[in-house]
Design an enzyme around this catalytic site. Sequence first.
Site, PDB file in Angstrom:
ATOM      1  N   GLU A  53      42.529  35.615  37.301  1.00 44.17           N
ATOM      2  CA  GLU A  53      41.595  35.041  36.330  1.00 44.17           C
ATOM      3  C   GLU A  53      40.273  34.683  36.982  1.00 44.17           C
ATOM      4  O   GLU A  53      39.692  33.569  36.731  1.00 44.17           O
ATOM      5  CB  GLU A  53      42.257  33.833  35.681  1.00 44.17           C
ATOM      6  CG  GLU A  53      43.514  34.001  34.879  1.00 44.17           C
ATOM      7  CD  GLU A  53      44.054  33.154  33.746  1.00 44.17           C
ATOM      8  OE1 GLU A  53      43.148  32.400  33.303  1.00 44.17           O
ATOM      9  OE2 GLU A  53      45.147  33.266  33.524  1.00 44.17           O
TER      10      GLU A  53
HETATM   11  C1  LIG Z   1      50.124  38.304  40.020  1.00 41.39           C
HETATM   12  C2  LIG Z   1      48.993  38.665  39.150  1.00 41.39           C
HETATM   13  C3  LIG Z   1      48.951  38.399  37.817  1.00 41.39           C
HETATM   14  C4  LIG Z   1      47.943  38.845  37.104  1.00 41.39           C
HETATM   15  N1  LIG Z   1      47.970  38.586  35.713  1.00 41.39           N
HETATM   16  C5  LIG Z   1      46.941  39.360  34.798  1.00 41.39           C
HETATM   17  C6  LIG Z   1      47.337  39.136  33.520  1.00 41.39           C
HETATM   18  O1  LIG Z   1      48.138  38.575  32.955  1.00 41.39           O
HETATM   19  N2  LIG Z   1      46.222  39.915  32.930  1.00 41.39           N
HETATM   20  C7  LIG Z   1      45.187  40.784  33.237  1.00 41.39           C
HETATM   21  O2  LIG Z   1      44.438  41.188  32.613  1.00 41.39           O
HETATM   22  N3  LIG Z   1      44.925  40.353  34.794  1.00 41.39           N
HETATM   23  C8  LIG Z   1      45.895  39.919  35.525  1.00 41.39           C
HETATM   24  N4  LIG Z   1      45.862  39.949  36.873  1.00 41.39           N
HETATM   25  C9  LIG Z   1      44.579  40.691  37.524  1.00 41.39           C
HETATM   26  C10 LIG Z   1      43.747  39.813  38.085  1.00 41.39           C
HETATM   27  O3  LIG Z   1      42.931  38.999  37.268  1.00 41.39           O
HETATM   28  C11 LIG Z   1      42.981  40.713  39.012  1.00 41.39           C
HETATM   29  O4  LIG Z   1      43.726  41.192  40.128  1.00 41.39           O
HETATM   30  C12 LIG Z   1      41.695  39.864  39.765  1.00 41.39           C
HETATM   31  O5  LIG Z   1      40.711  39.715  38.933  1.00 41.39           O
HETATM   32  C13 LIG Z   1      40.965  40.766  40.983  1.00 41.39           C
HETATM   33  O6  LIG Z   1      40.850  42.166  40.516  1.00 41.39           O
HETATM   34  P1  LIG Z   1      41.201  43.088  41.495  1.00 41.39           P
HETATM   35  O7  LIG Z   1      42.591  43.001  42.015  1.00 41.39           O
HETATM   36  O8  LIG Z   1      40.969  44.508  40.869  1.00 41.39           O
HETATM   37  O9  LIG Z   1      40.458  42.984  42.790  1.00 41.39           O
HETATM   38  P2  LIG Z   1      38.909  43.402  42.927  1.00 41.39           P
HETATM   39  O10 LIG Z   1      38.109  43.470  41.876  1.00 41.39           O
HETATM   40  O11 LIG Z   1      38.966  44.914  43.530  1.00 41.39           O
HETATM   41  O12 LIG Z   1      38.326  42.600  44.393  1.00 41.39           O
HETATM   42  C14 LIG Z   1      38.665  42.776  45.298  1.00 41.39           C
HETATM   43  C15 LIG Z   1      37.857  41.753  46.607  1.00 41.39           C
HETATM   44  O13 LIG Z   1      36.636  41.918  46.300  1.00 41.39           O
HETATM   45  C16 LIG Z   1      35.899  40.800  45.830  1.00 41.39           C
HETATM   46  N5  LIG Z   1      34.586  41.142  44.764  1.00 41.39           N
HETATM   47  C17 LIG Z   1      34.827  41.795  43.932  1.00 41.39           C
HETATM   48  N6  LIG Z   1      33.649  41.943  43.348  1.00 41.39           N
HETATM   49  C18 LIG Z   1      32.936  41.142  43.917  1.00 41.39           C
HETATM   50  C19 LIG Z   1      31.460  40.822  43.853  1.00 41.39           C
HETATM   51  N7  LIG Z   1      30.710  40.984  42.930  1.00 41.39           N
HETATM   52  N8  LIG Z   1      30.762  39.712  45.061  1.00 41.39           N
HETATM   53  C20 LIG Z   1      31.745  39.377  45.808  1.00 41.39           C
HETATM   54  N9  LIG Z   1      33.158  39.704  46.033  1.00 41.39           N
HETATM   55  C21 LIG Z   1      33.606  40.405  45.016  1.00 41.39           C
HETATM   56  C22 LIG Z   1      37.088  39.994  45.062  1.00 41.39           C
HETATM   57  O14 LIG Z   1      36.649  38.816  45.150  1.00 41.39           O
HETATM   58  C23 LIG Z   1      38.217  40.174  45.880  1.00 41.39           C
HETATM   59  O15 LIG Z   1      38.361  39.496  47.278  1.00 41.39           O
HETATM   60  C24 LIG Z   1      46.856  39.567  37.656  1.00 41.39           C
HETATM   61  C25 LIG Z   1      46.720  39.853  39.159  1.00 41.39           C
HETATM   62  C26 LIG Z   1      48.043  39.516  39.778  1.00 41.39           C
HETATM   63  C27 LIG Z   1      48.119  39.844  41.233  1.00 41.39           C
END
Ligand SMILES: Cc1cc2nc3c(=O)[nH]c(=O)nc-3n(C[C@H](O)[C@H](O)[C@H](O)COP(=O)(O)OP(=O)(O)OC[C@H]3O[C@@H](n4cnc5c(N)ncnc54)[C@H](O)[C@@H]3O)c2cc1C
Length: 380
Positions: free
Chosen positions: A363
């Site tokens: 989130e």
């Molecule tokens: C157990 C689990 C349950 C989840 N449940 C749901 C759910 O029910 N519904 C749903 O829709 N999603 C869900 N998610 C997804 C979750 O919201 C995302 O994993 C999260 O938003 C991060 O996205 P990503 O994994 O693609 O990481 P990325 O967006 O690829 O980020 C990788 C890293 O880069 C950093 N980063 C990215 N952009 C920037 C920026 N502009 N500036 C600085 N740093 C940045 C991030 O902070 C992170 O450290 C879930 C994830 C997990 C692991």
Amino acid sequence: MDFELTEEQQAVRDAAREFSRNQLLPGVIERDTQAIFPEEQVREMGRLGFMGMMVDPKYNGGGMDSISYVVAMEEISKIDASAAVCMSVNNSLVCWGLEKYGTDAQKQKYLKPLAMGSVHGAFCLSEPEAGSDATSQKTIAVDKGDHYLVNGTKNWITNGSTASIYLVFAQTDPAKLHKGISAFIVEKGWGGFTVGKKEDKLGIRGSDTHSLMFTDLKIPKENRIGEEGFGFHLAMKILDGGRLGIAAQALGIASGAYELALAYSKERITFGKPISQHQAIQFKLADMCMEIEAARMLCYKAAFLKDQGRDYTSASAMAKLFASEVAMKTTIEAVQIHGGYGYVKEYHVERLMRDAKITQIYEGTSEIQRIVISRSILRQ
Ligand SMILES: Cc1cc2nc3c(=O)[nH]c(=O)nc-3n(C[C@H](O)[C@H](O)[C@H](O)COP(=O)(O)OP(=O)(O)OC[C@H]3O[C@@H](n4cnc5c(N)ncnc54)[C@H](O)[C@@H]3O)c2cc1C
């Protein structure tokens, strides 16, 4: 100002505490080890009114305020953060969005069973290439007259296989970028809807996390929430409340670990006295207690603003960012206070430490919360 919980809020806290200790604690280690979803316990949470706490009673909800929700989430997360995330998704991500923006027909059909917890929901925004950058939705919904034809993949969906009702975001007009994203209600079991692999996770292992695949999934037009192109705005509004739920989950993980560490420090004897009598341990306990209290105040403030109908985007981001960092720090210290016993499953704190990590990721990661907060500061 009044820092006391009302009698009603105290009653909610006591009910959530009793339920967690009596019904979530037994088996929590096995559910974590074997990654078992707490199905029966979640059903009971519905019977007790924890799955649709803030929904209007006319749609089978509890009609409670957001502080009651934070209080209940804290108590449930102290014992079982996996059950808590199922509760948080249903309350803040699914019920809230439907109640605020759904049509009456959608509320009658979908919100009523969700709010009473006879079924639960899932929120499907993330994709393999769209996490923090949720604008990069690749799932496509093509207008076919009386329905949309949807193709795409969603990732990391909490309650992915156990939910019955899904809020799904998809592009209806890719040329308009995030202004072309729309939101839909999808029922499990519709043709073209496949539940993908279950994730094998570090923490919240009892929660049910799956990818979902849509192949020529037909969604009737009446299942769109709001106008075409309203989806991204809807998702952001929903996530303001979702972050409050996750902040409360982090608060509960931290306070659960602190309570265990405090009790253990009074029992464990080294060098002829309880370790709580060593100043190094006392200082850890003092920091934990102070930081948890500060996290709780941020949660209550965000909940208060939400209930007042005031802007709480920055407040909920602050609550989530701070509480999740406190959860991580506190659980690491709780393991330290337990020494070697903290490193094994029986004492619960190692699980809480693993569970804490996700609160800094989902989130909106901690980095994204800092973006939300700084944008708000710079706008003023
Ligand atoms: C157990 C689990 C349950 C989840 N449940 C749901 C759910 O029910 N519904 C749903 O829709 N999603 C869900 N998610 C997804 C979750 O919201 C995302 O994993 C999260 O938003 C991060 O996205 P990503 O994994 O693609 O990481 P990325 O967006 O690829 O980020 C990788 C890293 O880069 C950093 N980063 C990215 N952009 C920037 C920026 N502009 N500036 C600085 N740093 C940045 C991030 O902070 C992170 O450290 C879930 C994830 C997990 C692991």
